[in-house]
Design a protein around this motif. Sequence first.
Motif, PDB file in Angstrom:
ATOM      1  N   ALA B 188      -2.300  -6.460  11.490  1.00 23.89           N
ATOM      2  CA  ALA B 188      -1.581  -5.855  10.367  1.00 23.89           C
ATOM      3  C   ALA B 188      -1.317  -4.369  10.558  1.00 23.89           C
ATOM      4  O   ALA B 188      -0.827  -3.706   9.648  1.00 23.89           O
ATOM      5  CB  ALA B 188      -2.364  -6.090   9.091  1.00 23.89           C
ATOM      6  N   ALA B 189      -1.602  -3.823  11.769  1.00 27.86           N
ATOM      7  CA  ALA B 189      -1.498  -2.375  11.975  1.00 27.86           C
ATOM      8  C   ALA B 189      -0.103  -1.834  11.641  1.00 27.86           C
ATOM      9  O   ALA B 189       0.041  -0.813  10.985  1.00 27.86           O
ATOM     10  CB  ALA B 189      -1.858  -2.025  13.412  1.00 27.86           C
ATOM     11  N   LYS B 190       0.935  -2.563  12.088  1.00 28.22           N
ATOM     12  CA  LYS B 190       2.306  -2.103  11.855  1.00 28.22           C
ATOM     13  C   LYS B 190       2.627  -2.047  10.368  1.00 28.22           C
ATOM     14  O   LYS B 190       3.280  -1.145   9.882  1.00 28.22           O
ATOM     15  CB  LYS B 190       3.300  -3.060  12.523  1.00 28.22           C
ATOM     16  CG  LYS B 190       3.678  -2.614  13.916  1.00 28.22           C
ATOM     17  CD  LYS B 190       4.928  -3.350  14.377  1.00 28.22           C
ATOM     18  CE  LYS B 190       5.320  -2.893  15.763  1.00 28.22           C
ATOM     19  NZ  LYS B 190       6.166  -3.894  16.431  1.00 28.22           N
ATOM     20  N   LEU B 191       2.144  -3.072   9.676  1.00 25.43           N
ATOM     21  CA  LEU B 191       2.374  -3.156   8.243  1.00 25.43           C
ATOM     22  C   LEU B 191       1.736  -1.960   7.530  1.00 25.43           C
ATOM     23  O   LEU B 191       2.304  -1.387   6.597  1.00 25.43           O
ATOM     24  CB  LEU B 191       1.754  -4.468   7.755  1.00 25.43           C
ATOM     25  CG  LEU B 191       2.272  -5.078   6.476  1.00 25.43           C
ATOM     26  CD1 LEU B 191       2.238  -6.577   6.579  1.00 25.43           C
ATOM     27  CD2 LEU B 191       1.429  -4.627   5.320  1.00 25.43           C
ATOM     28  N   LEU B 192       0.540  -1.574   8.002  1.00 21.55           N
ATOM     29  CA  LEU B 192      -0.143  -0.421   7.400  1.00 21.55           C
ATOM     30  C   LEU B 192       0.685   0.844   7.609  1.00 21.55           C
ATOM     31  O   LEU B 192       0.807   1.672   6.727  1.00 21.55           O
ATOM     32  CB  LEU B 192      -1.526  -0.242   8.010  1.00 21.55           C
ATOM     33  CG  LEU B 192      -2.556  -1.319   7.677  1.00 21.55           C
ATOM     34  CD1 LEU B 192      -3.864  -1.058   8.414  1.00 21.55           C
ATOM     35  CD2 LEU B 192      -2.807  -1.367   6.184  1.00 21.55           C
ATOM     36  N   LYS B 193       1.270   0.972   8.812  1.00 22.97           N
ATOM     37  CA  LYS B 193       2.086   2.150   9.106  1.00 22.97           C
ATOM     38  C   LYS B 193       3.325   2.161   8.218  1.00 22.97           C
ATOM     39  O   LYS B 193       3.708   3.190   7.683  1.00 22.97           O
ATOM     40  CB  LYS B 193       2.527   2.128  10.570  1.00 22.97           C
ATOM     41  CG  LYS B 193       1.623   2.972  11.457  1.00 22.97           C
ATOM     42  CD  LYS B 193       2.247   3.147  12.824  1.00 22.97           C
ATOM     43  CE  LYS B 193       1.193   3.619  13.811  1.00 22.97           C
ATOM     44  NZ  LYS B 193       1.580   3.325  15.196  1.00 22.97           N
ATOM     45  N   ARG B 194       3.950   0.994   8.090  1.00 28.18           N
ATOM     46  CA  ARG B 194       5.190   0.906   7.333  1.00 28.18           C
ATOM     47  C   ARG B 194       4.980   1.301   5.867  1.00 28.18           C
ATOM     48  O   ARG B 194       5.844   1.860   5.235  1.00 28.18           O
ATOM     49  CB  ARG B 194       5.733  -0.532   7.419  1.00 28.18           C
ATOM     50  CG  ARG B 194       7.221  -0.632   7.181  1.00 28.18           C
ATOM     51  CD  ARG B 194       7.701  -2.073   7.286  1.00 28.18           C
ATOM     52  NE  ARG B 194       7.172  -2.760   8.459  1.00 28.18           N
ATOM     53  CZ  ARG B 194       6.783  -4.035   8.468  1.00 28.18           C
ATOM     54  NH1 ARG B 194       6.867  -4.766   7.377  1.00 28.18           N
ATOM     55  NH2 ARG B 194       6.324  -4.594   9.567  1.00 28.18           N
ATOM     56  N   HIS B 195       3.793   0.964   5.333  1.00 33.75           N
ATOM     57  CA  HIS B 195       3.540   1.231   3.916  1.00 33.75           C
ATOM     58  C   HIS B 195       2.552   2.371   3.737  1.00 33.75           C
ATOM     59  O   HIS B 195       1.734   2.345   2.814  1.00 33.75           O
ATOM     60  CB  HIS B 195       3.017  -0.031   3.236  1.00 33.75           C
ATOM     61  CG  HIS B 195       3.993  -1.156   3.253  1.00 33.75           C
ATOM     62  ND1 HIS B 195       5.118  -1.173   2.468  1.00 33.75           N
ATOM     63  CD2 HIS B 195       4.027  -2.288   3.984  1.00 33.75           C
ATOM     64  CE1 HIS B 195       5.795  -2.279   2.715  1.00 33.75           C
ATOM     65  NE2 HIS B 195       5.162  -2.978   3.634  1.00 33.75           N
ATOM     66  N   LYS B 196       2.639   3.369   4.618  1.00 31.42           N
ATOM     67  CA  LYS B 196       1.691   4.490   4.605  1.00 31.42           C
ATOM     68  C   LYS B 196       1.464   5.067   3.209  1.00 31.42           C
ATOM     69  O   LYS B 196       0.345   5.399   2.840  1.00 31.42           O
ATOM     70  CB  LYS B 196       2.221   5.606   5.515  1.00 31.42           C
ATOM     71  CG  LYS B 196       1.296   5.900   6.663  1.00 31.42           C
ATOM     72  CD  LYS B 196       1.613   7.190   7.392  1.00 31.42           C
ATOM     73  CE  LYS B 196       3.070   7.547   7.498  1.00 31.42           C
ATOM     74  NZ  LYS B 196       3.443   8.349   8.631  1.00 31.42           N
ATOM     75  N   ASN B 197       2.556   5.168   2.442  1.00 31.10           N
ATOM     76  CA  ASN B 197       2.424   5.804   1.127  1.00 31.10           C
ATOM     77  C   ASN B 197       1.714   4.916   0.103  1.00 31.10           C
ATOM     78  O   ASN B 197       1.450   5.341  -1.002  1.00 31.10           O
ATOM     79  CB  ASN B 197       3.803   6.232   0.591  1.00 31.10           C
ATOM     80  CG  ASN B 197       4.752   5.059   0.517  1.00 31.10           C
ATOM     81  OD1 ASN B 197       4.508   4.017   1.143  1.00 31.10           O
ATOM     82  ND2 ASN B 197       5.827   5.193  -0.235  1.00 31.10           N
ATOM     83  N   ARG B 198       1.431   3.684   0.492  1.00 31.79           N
ATOM     84  CA  ARG B 198       0.677   2.821  -0.445  1.00 31.79           C
ATOM     85  C   ARG B 198      -0.724   2.532   0.079  1.00 31.79           C
ATOM     86  O   ARG B 198      -1.408   1.646  -0.424  1.00 31.79           O
ATOM     87  CB  ARG B 198       1.451   1.523  -0.700  1.00 31.79           C
ATOM     88  CG  ARG B 198       2.677   1.812  -1.568  1.00 31.79           C
ATOM     89  CD  ARG B 198       3.200   0.635  -2.303  1.00 31.79           C
ATOM     90  NE  ARG B 198       2.226  -0.141  -3.015  1.00 31.79           N
ATOM     91  CZ  ARG B 198       2.473  -1.384  -3.435  1.00 31.79           C
ATOM     92  NH1 ARG B 198       3.639  -1.927  -3.197  1.00 31.79           N
ATOM     93  NH2 ARG B 198       1.556  -2.048  -4.088  1.00 31.79           N
ATOM     94  N   VAL B 199      -1.140   3.290   1.113  1.00 31.73           N
ATOM     95  CA  VAL B 199      -2.459   3.050   1.698  1.00 31.73           C
ATOM     96  C   VAL B 199      -3.434   4.131   1.254  1.00 31.73           C
ATOM     97  O   VAL B 199      -3.115   5.316   1.293  1.00 31.73           O
ATOM     98  CB  VAL B 199      -2.382   3.049   3.241  1.00 31.73           C
ATOM     99  CG1 VAL B 199      -3.779   2.929   3.851  1.00 31.73           C
ATOM    100  CG2 VAL B 199      -1.494   1.923   3.734  1.00 31.73           C
TER     101      VAL B 199
END
Lengths: 162, 239
Positions: B188-199
């Motif tokens: 899920a690493a890419k997904l975490l990067k894509r949604h940085k502002n929601r992490v």
Amino acid sequence: MINVTINKKAIELDVDPQMPLLYALRDELQLTGTKFGCGAGQCGACTVHLNGQAIRSCITPISAVANQKITTIEGLDEHNNDKVQIAWREYKVPQCGYCQSGQIMSASALLAKTANPSDKQIDDFMQGNICRCGTYKRIKAAIKSAANSEPSANETLVKENR
Amino acid sequence: MPVNIILLAAGAGKRFAGSKNSKGDIKQLAKFQGATLIEHTIEQLNPALAQLNQLNQTTVHNDDNANHTSDNNEKSQLYISLGAHQDKISPLLPKNTPLLTSRHWQKGIGHSLADAIKQVAPFSSHLLIALVDQPLVTQQHYQTLVNTSLLHPDKIIATRSDDLLLPPVIFPKDFFPELVQLQGDIGAAKLLKRHKNRVISLQCDMAKLDVDTPEQLAEMNNIATEKITATREHLVIST
């Protein structure tokens, strides 16, 4: 293990019982709306509610609030539409903003106790919350506006208009 | 709907089994601090699970209008995703442990994650994804993730180590559709990067140490033992 209800959620914390509530909120739970100002209970920036009463979280050990209810600025209203928050926006109260969540928490505790406070009651209750930008006039105006607002009607209106 | 936990333990552990100090050992069943890796991880996850279920009980109590369809849907569960060696692993797990079998585990962690999420998504509000090969992640860290998720229900709660975002991680429901698209060896690493502002990321330095080989596992075992000894000495001094 310390149990405490924060913003209506039951939380179990494995921290030093002497840890100030403010540090638990900010560092352990990422509730960073509550601010660190003086660390000595003198400025009001860290104000939160303990069972509805305004307290200074920087000088309150987490163990002192075990099994009790804490509300932070994040939990005042699910959609940030508490009547105090609405008035704050109407009157554009904040300047730099740093003290404002503390101001709002104090104002909300005041109105819960005294629905229509006089000028003197506002001054007396809010004197522990310091604002370096000097927004005191707008703070007072917003508190009066919130006091006069029909909370349910006003909140419904805002929610409907969103 | 409750927060549920998925422990991913479906991989073949090829690098582990193929290492020169290994005789085709099964990674999930390798020993760590006297237990198998999978048992150790379940133990570390249990306090977080217990806390979630305590919370579910209080919410049910307070909410008179709660509409209970079935007990199962209200209770938080620890699901274990198995693939490779499941016949050898499953007998060692506590009775009644809900298992998720991945049909596509050979294709990589992305596939097993997607398979697991598909099975539990309909009755989960959030999913905590944990890996079987991060044995130095403590129960305190799992609990902090859960606490943070309860107070920030619309955010992804990830683990941070040296500026990397890593598992264990908690995803809210609205990310499930993206997670079930995962494929191959990509987690899920890419997904975490894509949604940085929601992490929201919580630091845990030990999370970057994962078990690839028996040598690494031995080293991590030493770290864990040193830590325990240090705590004991500290206790002796302070009492």
